[in-house]
Design a protein around this motif. Sequence first.
Motif, mmCIF file in Angstrom:
data_model
loop_
_atom_site.group_PDB
_atom_site.id
_atom_site.type_symbol
_atom_site.label_atom_id
_atom_site.label_comp_id
_atom_site.label_asym_id
_atom_site.label_seq_id
_atom_site.Cartn_x
_atom_site.Cartn_y
_atom_site.Cartn_z
ATOM 1 N N LEU A 188 0.831 -1.207 0.000
ATOM 2 C CA LEU A 188 0.000 0.000 0.000
ATOM 3 C C LEU A 188 0.864 1.255 0.000
ATOM 4 O O LEU A 188 0.642 2.176 -0.791
ATOM 5 N N ILE A 189 1.855 1.285 0.847
ATOM 6 C CA ILE A 189 2.740 2.448 0.941
ATOM 7 C C ILE A 189 3.516 2.638 -0.362
ATOM 8 O O ILE A 189 3.652 3.760 -0.863
ATOM 9 N N ALA A 190 3.998 1.547 -0.935
ATOM 10 C CA ALA A 190 4.731 1.634 -2.206
ATOM 11 C C ALA A 190 3.830 2.103 -3.348
ATOM 12 O O ALA A 190 4.232 2.941 -4.158
ATOM 13 N N GLU A 191 2.620 1.578 -3.418
ATOM 14 C CA GLU A 191 1.695 1.952 -4.503
ATOM 15 C C GLU A 191 1.263 3.413 -4.399
ATOM 16 O O GLU A 191 0.979 4.052 -5.402
ATOM 17 N N ALA A 192 1.220 3.944 -3.187
ATOM 18 C CA ALA A 192 0.790 5.329 -2.991
ATOM 19 C C ALA A 192 1.921 6.331 -3.194
ATOM 20 O O ALA A 192 1.664 7.538 -3.271
ATOM 21 N N ALA A 193 3.142 5.849 -3.320
ATOM 22 C CA ALA A 193 4.280 6.755 -3.507
ATOM 23 C C ALA A 193 4.055 7.624 -4.745
ATOM 24 O O ALA A 193 3.697 7.126 -5.803
ATOM 25 N N GLY A 194 4.248 8.914 -4.582
ATOM 26 C CA GLY A 194 4.083 9.835 -5.694
ATOM 27 C C GLY A 194 2.635 10.198 -6.000
ATOM 28 O O GLY A 194 2.375 11.027 -6.869
ATOM 29 N N MET A 195 1.697 9.591 -5.326
ATOM 30 C CA MET A 195 0.282 9.874 -5.570
ATOM 31 C C MET A 195 -0.082 11.229 -4.960
ATOM 32 O O MET A 195 0.433 11.614 -3.918
ATOM 33 N N LYS A 196 -0.967 11.932 -5.620
ATOM 34 C CA LYS A 196 -1.483 13.205 -5.126
ATOM 35 C C LYS A 196 -2.964 13.267 -5.481
ATOM 36 O O LYS A 196 -3.352 12.892 -6.571
ATOM 37 N N ASN A 197 -3.777 13.699 -4.553
ATOM 38 C CA ASN A 197 -5.234 13.754 -4.741
ATOM 39 C C ASN A 197 -5.784 12.373 -5.093
ATOM 40 O O ASN A 197 -6.666 12.253 -5.931
ATOM 41 N N GLY A 198 -5.254 11.363 -4.447
ATOM 42 C CA GLY A 198 -5.644 9.991 -4.741
ATOM 43 C C GLY A 198 -6.974 9.596 -4.135
ATOM 44 O O GLY A 198 -7.546 10.293 -3.298
ATOM 45 N N ARG A 199 -7.444 8.459 -4.595
ATOM 46 C CA ARG A 199 -8.709 7.898 -4.126
ATOM 47 C C ARG A 199 -8.513 6.431 -3.800
ATOM 48 O O ARG A 199 -7.691 5.757 -4.408
ATOM 49 N N MET A 200 -9.304 5.969 -2.846
ATOM 50 C CA MET A 200 -9.206 4.581 -2.435
ATOM 51 C C MET A 200 -10.606 3.991 -2.295
ATOM 52 O O MET A 200 -11.505 4.623 -1.749
ATOM 53 N N PRO A 209 3.523 5.747 11.332
ATOM 54 C CA PRO A 209 4.066 6.966 10.708
ATOM 55 C C PRO A 209 3.887 6.979 9.185
ATOM 56 O O PRO A 209 3.504 8.002 8.606
ATOM 57 N N SER A 210 4.136 5.850 8.551
ATOM 58 C CA SER A 210 3.967 5.774 7.092
ATOM 59 C C SER A 210 2.498 5.867 6.706
ATOM 60 O O SER A 210 2.156 6.463 5.677
ATOM 61 N N LEU A 211 1.631 5.280 7.517
ATOM 62 C CA LEU A 211 0.202 5.334 7.215
ATOM 63 C C LEU A 211 -0.326 6.760 7.358
ATOM 64 O O LEU A 211 -1.159 7.193 6.562
ATOM 65 N N PHE A 212 0.152 7.497 8.353
ATOM 66 C CA PHE A 212 -0.247 8.900 8.462
ATOM 67 C C PHE A 212 0.264 9.696 7.270
ATOM 68 O O PHE A 212 -0.364 10.664 6.850
ATOM 69 N N GLY A 213 1.380 9.281 6.697
ATOM 70 C CA GLY A 213 1.889 9.920 5.487
ATOM 71 C C GLY A 213 0.956 9.752 4.299
ATOM 72 O O GLY A 213 0.954 10.568 3.375
ATOM 73 N N LEU A 214 0.140 8.701 4.318
ATOM 74 C CA LEU A 214 -0.839 8.495 3.242
ATOM 75 C C LEU A 214 -1.909 9.583 3.238
ATOM 76 O O LEU A 214 -2.521 9.848 2.202
ATOM 77 N N LEU A 215 -2.151 10.204 4.388
ATOM 78 C CA LEU A 215 -3.202 11.222 4.474
ATOM 79 C C LEU A 215 -2.985 12.344 3.472
ATOM 80 O O LEU A 215 -3.948 12.876 2.918
ATOM 81 N N GLY A 216 -1.748 12.722 3.225
ATOM 82 C CA GLY A 216 -1.462 13.788 2.273
ATOM 83 C C GLY A 216 -1.563 13.346 0.824
ATOM 84 O O GLY A 216 -1.533 14.172 -0.076
#
Length: 131
Positions: free
Chosen positions: A32-44, A67-74
Amino acid sequence: MLKITKVSPQRIDVALSGSVDSIEMQTGLDQLIAEAAGMKNGRMLYRITNLELPTLGAIAVELGHLPSLFGLLGKLDRCAVLCDSAWLRQMAEFEGAILPGLDIKGFALDDETAAEDWLNAAPADFDDVPV
């Protein structure tokens, strides 16, 4: 079972069913963290079925990834939760109310079309999508 699928550059689908052990949690969260890398305004789209409590090892793994999961919030703007349990849908929406910048809306499992419409709505139409 925890399955992560990157559907498009701005969309990740998560499927959670049954119980999850520490190995599945580690693999799933890393993906999940790898797939979200570089994502902006993403949807799940998060589909939860037949939920059972995760193992203690899985909970420990998740806590280690906070910590990494909170990073997904942005990286995510919207999350639609499809679930066969009303209380889980309500908990998801509560999380959306307290997490800054992330709108979370719960849908019954048979409301996948409404969930997709809500996820794909333009920002101006965001609150106007019927549920």
